[in-house]
Scaffold this active site. Sequence first.
Site, PDB file in Angstrom:
ATOM      1  CG  ASN A   1      12.943  28.104  -8.119  1.00 49.96           C
ATOM      2  OD1 ASN A   1      11.955  27.995  -9.169  1.00 49.96           O
ATOM      3  ND2 ASN A   1      14.213  27.656  -8.349  1.00 49.96           N
TER       4      ASN A   1
ATOM      5  CG  ASP B   1      14.104  36.253 -16.516  1.00 50.67           C
ATOM      6  OD1 ASP B   1      13.649  35.884 -15.392  1.00 50.67           O
ATOM      7  OD2 ASP B   1      14.402  35.469 -17.341  1.00 50.67           O
TER       8      ASP B   1
ATOM      9  CG  ASP C   1      12.072  33.186 -15.788  1.00 49.56           C
ATOM     10  OD1 ASP C   1      12.181  33.442 -14.792  1.00 49.56           O
ATOM     11  OD2 ASP C   1      12.921  32.419 -16.546  1.00 49.56           O
TER      12      ASP C   1
ATOM     13  NE  ARG D   1      21.511  26.028  -4.872  1.00 52.25           N
ATOM     14  CZ  ARG D   1      22.215  27.452  -4.773  1.00 52.25           C
ATOM     15  NH1 ARG D   1      22.682  28.052  -3.652  1.00 52.25           N
ATOM     16  NH2 ARG D   1      22.608  28.116  -5.861  1.00 52.25           N
TER      17      ARG D   1
ATOM     18  CB  ALA E   1      27.218  20.239  -7.198  1.00 49.44           C
TER      19      ALA E   1
ATOM     20  N   GLY F   1      24.025  24.322  -9.851  1.00 49.23           N
ATOM     21  CA  GLY F   1      24.455  24.420 -10.986  1.00 49.23           C
ATOM     22  C   GLY F   1      24.771  25.962 -11.491  1.00 49.23           C
ATOM     23  CB  THR F   2      23.359  28.916 -10.738  1.00 49.48           C
ATOM     24  OG1 THR F   2      23.014  28.952  -9.295  1.00 49.48           O
ATOM     25  CG2 THR F   2      22.250  28.458 -11.638  1.00 49.48           C
TER      26      THR F   2
ATOM     27  CB  SER G   1      17.157  35.147 -14.145  1.00 48.92           C
ATOM     28  OG  SER G   1      16.041  34.837 -13.630  1.00 48.92           O
TER      29      SER G   1
HETATM   30  C1  16G Z   1      18.455  27.979 -12.819  1.00 50.37           C
HETATM   31  C2  16G Z   1      17.497  27.402 -13.313  1.00 50.37           C
HETATM   32  C3  16G Z   1      16.215  27.217 -12.233  1.00 50.37           C
HETATM   33  C4  16G Z   1      16.901  26.355 -11.109  1.00 50.37           C
HETATM   34  C5  16G Z   1      18.013  27.005 -10.664  1.00 50.37           C
HETATM   35  C6  16G Z   1      18.897  26.149  -9.520  1.00 50.37           C
HETATM   36  C7  16G Z   1      16.022  27.606 -15.517  1.00 50.37           C
HETATM   37  C8  16G Z   1      15.785  28.430 -16.475  1.00 50.37           C
HETATM   38  N1  16G Z   1      16.574  28.030 -14.525  1.00 50.37           N
HETATM   39  O1  16G Z   1      18.393  29.141 -12.254  1.00 50.37           O
HETATM   40  O2  16G Z   1      15.145  26.373 -12.649  1.00 50.37           O
HETATM   41  O3  16G Z   1      15.973  26.212 -10.075  1.00 50.37           O
HETATM   42  O4  16G Z   1      19.071  27.334 -11.623  1.00 50.37           O
HETATM   43  O5  16G Z   1      20.027  26.986  -9.318  1.00 50.37           O
HETATM   44  O6  16G Z   1      16.298  26.162 -15.648  1.00 50.37           O
HETATM   45  P1  16G Z   1      21.149  25.898  -8.433  1.00 50.37           P
HETATM   46  O7  16G Z   1      21.459  24.690  -9.419  1.00 50.37           O
HETATM   47  O8  16G Z   1      22.373  26.919  -7.955  1.00 50.37           O
HETATM   48  O9  16G Z   1      20.468  25.408  -7.220  1.00 50.37           O
HETATM   49 ZN    ZN Z   2      13.977  34.282 -14.264  1.00 48.83          ZN
END
Ligand code: 16G
Ligand code: ZN
Length: 535
Positions: A380, A284, A286, A512, A504, A506-507, A64
């Site tokens: 976003n 990507d 989306d 945050r 926290a 998720g990525t 992405s």
């Molecule tokens: C991922 C999620 C997105 C969300 C982002 C938050 C999908 C396909 N993508 O990219 O929806 O806004 O995580 O990121 O579900 P964060 O948890 O780091 O704030």
């Molecule tokens: Zn994407």
Amino acid sequence: MAASIAEAARKHPAPEGIVYTYGTAGFRTKADVLDSVLARVGLIASLRSRALKGKWIGVMITASHNPPEDNGVKLVEPMGNMLQEEWEVLSTTMANKATPEDVAEYYNELAAKFKIDLSTPARVVVARDTRASGSRLLGCLVDGLKAAGAEYKDFGFFTTPQLHYVVRSLNTEGTKDAYGVPTEKGYYEKFGAAFKNALKGKKPQGSLTVDGANGVGGPKLTELIKYLPTKEEGGLEIHVVNDNVIKPESLNVDCGADYVKTNQRAPPTSKVGPNDRCCSLDGDADRVVFYFKDSSNVFHLLDGDRIATLVASFLGDLIRQSGLADAITIGVVQTAYANGAATNYVEQTLKLKVDCTPTGVKYLHHAAEKLDIGVYFEANGHGTVIFSPDTLDTINKHEPRSPAQKEALDVLRATVELINQAVGDALSDLLLVEVVLAHKSWGVEEWLGTYTDLPNKLTKVIVSDRNIFKTTDAERKLVKPDGVQKQIDAEVQKVRQGRSFARASGTEDAVRVYAEAATKAEAEDLARKVASIVE
Ligand code: 16G
Ligand code: ZN
């Protein structure tokens, strides 16, 4: 088969010391440590398909909006939804099995657990974005699929939503719920025709400049344009920029939806004039956000909240004008990141219900599925609109009682077709926005004028362990660590129209913090204070 499975796992050994997790967007990390994951995903996808009696499952190779050296992989359920949560956990376990024998054993264990008949056909659709590592990772995935004896279709380069579209179309082909022709051309034909029908003679004003993030969305949009009415035919003039996929190292670099949203500015290469409509896709496609510079050269973002409010108001008008107001209700689903002014506008001006869910497309999607018409967007730019089966039935069977009702109903039906029901789709979303603006005869200024965003600030705090931060109330309140929420509340009280929360990520390994208030200074000050509480 156990031997071939162990063999595939042996060919792509798991690197030592890395723990993989199937997160909100699948597995995602540096591309050079993903080979073993892809091979194992091939096994999981085959099992998932067999568990569903040979339905088509999708596998998308993408990271992405992440940098070019990253990559990732996510699985798609038969109707185009995100992978079921239980299988996210199984995928994680499979990805972390250490030896080839462990992999083969776990494969059989899953087959036994779900009573999967391993002679049932397994069918998998695969595609990838334009990252340089994509073709190698595809090879690893195919090794896993072949070892499991799966039949697979490789669609080559695709946007994520195109893959979701094809998966849903394959699984509904020949049924009363047939979604579309399960080919790339079928995708363009469906959305191209829907765009023309939804415009219904209304001419889009001006032009639209689309930043493709140097990813797969650029060339796919160029292809889609061939199926849209030209400007001379009453269509939209579209300029595609940042569509250099020959140089994969430029992907998402100084361009794209994430860049624009995070930096609150247009890509430095942007050459558009005052009040020209622009939008940016992510790697990507989306996700999409709109923006423009006004005549004083001030940048204005029209993000996912703005798309949701615009689309909800348009659908509300169409439902009323078609004479369906008593039969169908519309709801909007947001996350805590939605600007307070957007929430207010939906509730007070549009008089629609707002639901709030945790961050991540799957949560919004599930909440939207419970509504007649569920409009869901993250700030976003991820999002779409979904119509319940009963609602679709009502719209299809409705007999208009006047020419005006028929007019509105025709537009409503075409709009339903234009919206990708499987997943948020930047290309479908951007055409939808254009349809709404054309019907309202609005430019970007009128769109921006619907409400004024509350000043806000988003910051990132690096903590020693983000997992201690537990939230409730759709991430709007912290329940752990003890006492932290009380301190946040005390700070929020001190500013006008204050709102703040911490969660926290998720990525990323971070917490945050979001804050909004009546003025920019107060919002920034509040964010700083909350960040120091969290630290
Ligand atoms: C991922 C999620 C997105 C969300 C982002 C938050 C999908 C396909 N993508 O990219 O929806 O806004 O995580 O990121 O579900 P964060 O948890 O780091 O704030
Ligand atoms: Zn994407």
